[in-house]
Design an enzyme around this catalytic site. Structure first.
Site, PDB file in Angstrom:
ATOM      1  N   GLU A  81      -5.176  -5.466  10.923  1.00 30.64           N
ATOM      2  CA  GLU A  81      -4.290  -4.303  10.974  1.00 30.64           C
ATOM      3  C   GLU A  81      -4.495  -3.554  12.289  1.00 30.64           C
ATOM      4  O   GLU A  81      -5.318  -2.613  12.346  1.00 30.64           O
ATOM      5  CB  GLU A  81      -4.606  -3.374   9.793  1.00 30.64           C
ATOM      6  CG  GLU A  81      -4.246  -3.946   8.449  1.00 30.64           C
ATOM      7  CD  GLU A  81      -3.513  -2.909   7.612  1.00 30.64           C
ATOM      8  OE1 GLU A  81      -2.407  -3.213   7.150  1.00 30.64           O
ATOM      9  OE2 GLU A  81      -4.015  -1.789   7.457  1.00 30.64           O
ATOM     10  N   HIS A 114      -9.485   0.670   5.397  1.00 31.35           N
ATOM     11  CA  HIS A 114      -8.162   0.933   5.984  1.00 31.35           C
ATOM     12  C   HIS A 114      -8.331   1.916   7.141  1.00 31.35           C
ATOM     13  O   HIS A 114      -9.130   2.863   7.046  1.00 31.35           O
ATOM     14  CB  HIS A 114      -7.216   1.514   4.928  1.00 31.35           C
ATOM     15  CG  HIS A 114      -5.795   1.546   5.399  1.00 31.35           C
ATOM     16  ND1 HIS A 114      -5.336   2.513   6.256  1.00 31.35           N
ATOM     17  CD2 HIS A 114      -4.751   0.715   5.178  1.00 31.35           C
ATOM     18  CE1 HIS A 114      -4.059   2.284   6.519  1.00 31.35           C
ATOM     19  NE2 HIS A 114      -3.671   1.196   5.884  1.00 31.35           N
ATOM     20  N   GLU A 117      -6.697   4.357   8.129  1.00 32.62           N
ATOM     21  CA  GLU A 117      -6.496   5.777   7.825  1.00 32.62           C
ATOM     22  C   GLU A 117      -7.752   6.367   7.182  1.00 32.62           C
ATOM     23  O   GLU A 117      -8.057   7.541   7.374  1.00 32.62           O
ATOM     24  CB  GLU A 117      -5.250   5.955   6.933  1.00 32.62           C
ATOM     25  CG  GLU A 117      -3.982   5.747   7.751  1.00 32.62           C
ATOM     26  CD  GLU A 117      -2.772   5.298   6.952  1.00 32.62           C
ATOM     27  OE1 GLU A 117      -2.774   5.415   5.723  1.00 32.62           O
ATOM     28  OE2 GLU A 117      -1.816   4.795   7.592  1.00 32.62           O
ATOM     29  N   GLY A 166       2.785  -1.130   4.351  1.00 31.17           N
ATOM     30  CA  GLY A 166       2.709   0.290   4.044  1.00 31.17           C
ATOM     31  C   GLY A 166       4.088   0.847   3.726  1.00 31.17           C
ATOM     32  O   GLY A 166       4.616   0.684   2.627  1.00 31.17           O
ATOM     33  N   GLY A 167       4.702   1.484   4.709  1.00 22.22           N
ATOM     34  CA  GLY A 167       5.977   2.187   4.521  1.00 22.22           C
ATOM     35  C   GLY A 167       7.033   1.364   3.790  1.00 22.22           C
ATOM     36  O   GLY A 167       7.701   1.873   2.873  1.00 22.22           O
ATOM     37  N   SER A 199       3.618  -2.235  10.436  1.00 23.79           N
ATOM     38  CA  SER A 199       5.068  -2.153  10.614  1.00 23.79           C
ATOM     39  C   SER A 199       5.798  -3.449  10.249  1.00 23.79           C
ATOM     40  O   SER A 199       6.763  -3.829  10.923  1.00 23.79           O
ATOM     41  CB  SER A 199       5.406  -1.717  12.048  1.00 23.79           C
ATOM     42  OG  SER A 199       4.915  -0.413  12.287  1.00 23.79           O
ATOM     43  N   ASN A 203       0.848  -1.196   0.000  1.00 27.07           N
ATOM     44  CA  ASN A 203       0.000   0.000   0.000  1.00 27.07           C
ATOM     45  C   ASN A 203       0.883   1.245   0.000  1.00 27.07           C
ATOM     46  O   ASN A 203       1.489   1.581   1.019  1.00 27.07           O
ATOM     47  CB  ASN A 203      -0.895  -0.043   1.253  1.00 27.07           C
ATOM     48  CG  ASN A 203      -1.698   1.235   1.429  1.00 27.07           C
ATOM     49  OD1 ASN A 203      -1.843   2.031   0.500  1.00 27.07           O
ATOM     50  ND2 ASN A 203      -2.225   1.431   2.634  1.00 27.07           N
ATOM     51  N   TRP A 204       0.938   1.916  -1.157  1.00 21.94           N
ATOM     52  CA  TRP A 204       1.824   3.095  -1.270  1.00 21.94           C
ATOM     53  C   TRP A 204       1.251   4.305  -0.547  1.00 21.94           C
ATOM     54  O   TRP A 204       1.924   5.325  -0.431  1.00 21.94           O
ATOM     55  CB  TRP A 204       2.034   3.453  -2.746  1.00 21.94           C
ATOM     56  CG  TRP A 204       2.782   2.429  -3.544  1.00 21.94           C
ATOM     57  CD1 TRP A 204       3.285   1.225  -3.090  1.00 21.94           C
ATOM     58  CD2 TRP A 204       3.125   2.491  -4.939  1.00 21.94           C
ATOM     59  NE1 TRP A 204       3.898   0.551  -4.114  1.00 21.94           N
ATOM     60  CE2 TRP A 204       3.819   1.309  -5.259  1.00 21.94           C
ATOM     61  CE3 TRP A 204       2.900   3.436  -5.941  1.00 21.94           C
ATOM     62  CZ2 TRP A 204       4.300   1.040  -6.553  1.00 21.94           C
ATOM     63  CZ3 TRP A 204       3.373   3.172  -7.222  1.00 21.94           C
ATOM     64  CH2 TRP A 204       4.063   1.986  -7.522  1.00 21.94           C
ATOM     65  N   LYS A 205       0.014   4.230  -0.120  1.00 18.90           N
ATOM     66  CA  LYS A 205      -0.677   5.378   0.503  1.00 18.90           C
ATOM     67  C   LYS A 205      -0.575   6.605  -0.427  1.00 18.90           C
ATOM     68  O   LYS A 205      -0.572   6.439  -1.639  1.00 18.90           O
ATOM     69  CB  LYS A 205      -0.118   5.663   1.894  1.00 18.90           C
ATOM     70  CG  LYS A 205      -0.012   4.394   2.751  1.00 18.90           C
ATOM     71  CD  LYS A 205       0.213   4.694   4.191  1.00 18.90           C
ATOM     72  CE  LYS A 205       0.527   3.394   4.932  1.00 18.90           C
ATOM     73  NZ  LYS A 205       0.272   3.477   6.349  1.00 18.90           N
ATOM     74  N   GLY A 239       2.410   2.155  10.880  1.00 15.42           N
ATOM     75  CA  GLY A 239       3.289   3.312  10.741  1.00 15.42           C
ATOM     76  C   GLY A 239       4.007   3.704  12.015  1.00 15.42           C
ATOM     77  O   GLY A 239       4.578   4.788  12.101  1.00 15.42           O
TER      78      GLY A 239
HETATM   79  C1  PEP Z   1      -0.722  -0.042   6.091  1.00 15.42           C
HETATM   80  O1  PEP Z   1      -0.716   1.057   5.556  1.00 15.42           O
HETATM   81  O2  PEP Z   1      -1.668  -0.821   5.882  1.00 15.42           O
HETATM   82  C2  PEP Z   1       0.389  -0.410   6.962  1.00 15.42           C
HETATM   83  C3  PEP Z   1       0.365  -1.596   7.528  1.00 15.42           C
HETATM   84  O3  PEP Z   1       1.381   0.511   7.120  1.00 15.42           O
HETATM   85  P1  PEP Z   1       2.845   0.230   7.754  1.00 15.42           P
HETATM   86  O4  PEP Z   1       3.361  -1.034   7.116  1.00 15.42           O
HETATM   87  O5  PEP Z   1       3.646   1.423   7.375  1.00 15.42           O
HETATM   88  O6  PEP Z   1       2.664   0.070   9.231  1.00 15.42           O
END
Ligand code: PEP
Length: 257
Positions: free
Chosen positions: A174, A95, A97, A240-241, A219, A9-11, A180
């Site tokens: 999640e 999600h 966010e 994500g990141g 993470s 997920n590039w957000k 994050g």
């Molecule tokens: C996500 O955006 O779904 C996520 C899990 O982010 P991260 O890996 O950065 O915690």
């Protein structure tokens, strides 16, 4: 035997230049993770670019959100038929966010959960696989409410769409406190929650419970992916990141094979 899935997920990150670098970096190493399912979730404006880059590969792609409506006066929204125009196989739904930052003021939790269930229904009707994200907030975690939160959303989706609809979906656990933050859930904690999710589905339909992919997200990095993915009920990750760095993302994909 469930096939692992790693979803990146590039957000709201990147540009068309950085997307090209990232796609090239992943594609040149794609053979190293060919036995896993891998999918990328760019910002919607880069879907065409991602589609063109990945069409002749085994990597799939999807969108980060969709409208629960098919068309009409919904400024800024993107419909499931539009995502089909861009060849999306998947769509992320619910999600944290989106839930936390874009929940319309005045909507209570239950209404929000129903909108998520409607988005889920729209995706499956249009042949797009929803990846439905579920997880508890830091406060709910501290109060020991993880299972209550997970059960509420799962039950709404099942009640509204029928348990068989889950056979066309992917679930992602999640925990919001892990997204994050650099503080991943331990493999044991995540396994316990994933097993709870599978058992809850099993009460309705053992076959769907056995076949559904349940991803862990929060993470996940190159150096903690393998112990998480080795757990019996963890079928890969939502990243994500770490999905913004080709080498790190490939390392995570390799941990899933
Ligand atoms: C996500 O955006 O779904 C996520 C899990 O982010 P991260 O890996 O950065 O915690």
């Amino acid at each position: 035997m469930r096939k692992p899935l790693v979803a990146g997920n590039w957000k709201m990150n990147g540009s068309s230049t950085s997307a090209k670098t990232l796609l090239d970096g992943i594609l040149t190493q794609a053979e190293s993770f060919s036995s896993a399912d891998v999918a990328l979730f760019p910002p919607a404006v880069y879907l065409r670019q991602v589609q063109e880059a990945l069409t002749n590969s085994d990597i799939r792609w999807g969108a980060q959100n969709l409208s629960q409506f098919k068309h009409g006066a919904y400024t800024g929204e993107i419909s499931a038929p539009m995502l089909n125009d861009f060849g999306c196989k998947y769509v992320l739904i619910g999600h944290s966010e989106r839930r936390c930052l874009y929940a319309e003021i005045g909507l209570d939790q239950l209404v929000l959960d129903y909108i998520i269930a409607e988005k889920y229904s729209m995706a499956t009707q249009e042949g797009i696989t929803p990846i439905i994200c579920i997880g508890e907030s830091p406060e709910e975690h501290a109060d020991g409410k993880t299972e209550e939160v997970i059960a509420r959303l799962l039950d709404i989706v099942i009640d509204q769409n029928g348990v068989k609809a889950l056979s066309q979906a992917v679930l992602a656990y999640e925990p919001v406190w892990a997204i994050g933050t650099g503080k991943s859930a331990t493999p044991e904690w995540a396994q316990e929650v994933h097993s709870f999710m599978r058992e809850r589905i099993k009460k309705h339909d053992p076959e769907t419970a056995e076949s559904i992919q349940i991803l862990y997200g929060g993470s996940v990095k190159g150096d903690n992916a393998a112990p998480l993915f080795s757990m019996p009920d963890i079928d890969g990750g939502l990243i994500g990141g770490a999905s913004l760095d080709a080498n790190e993302f490939v390392q995570i994909c390799m941990a899933a094979v």
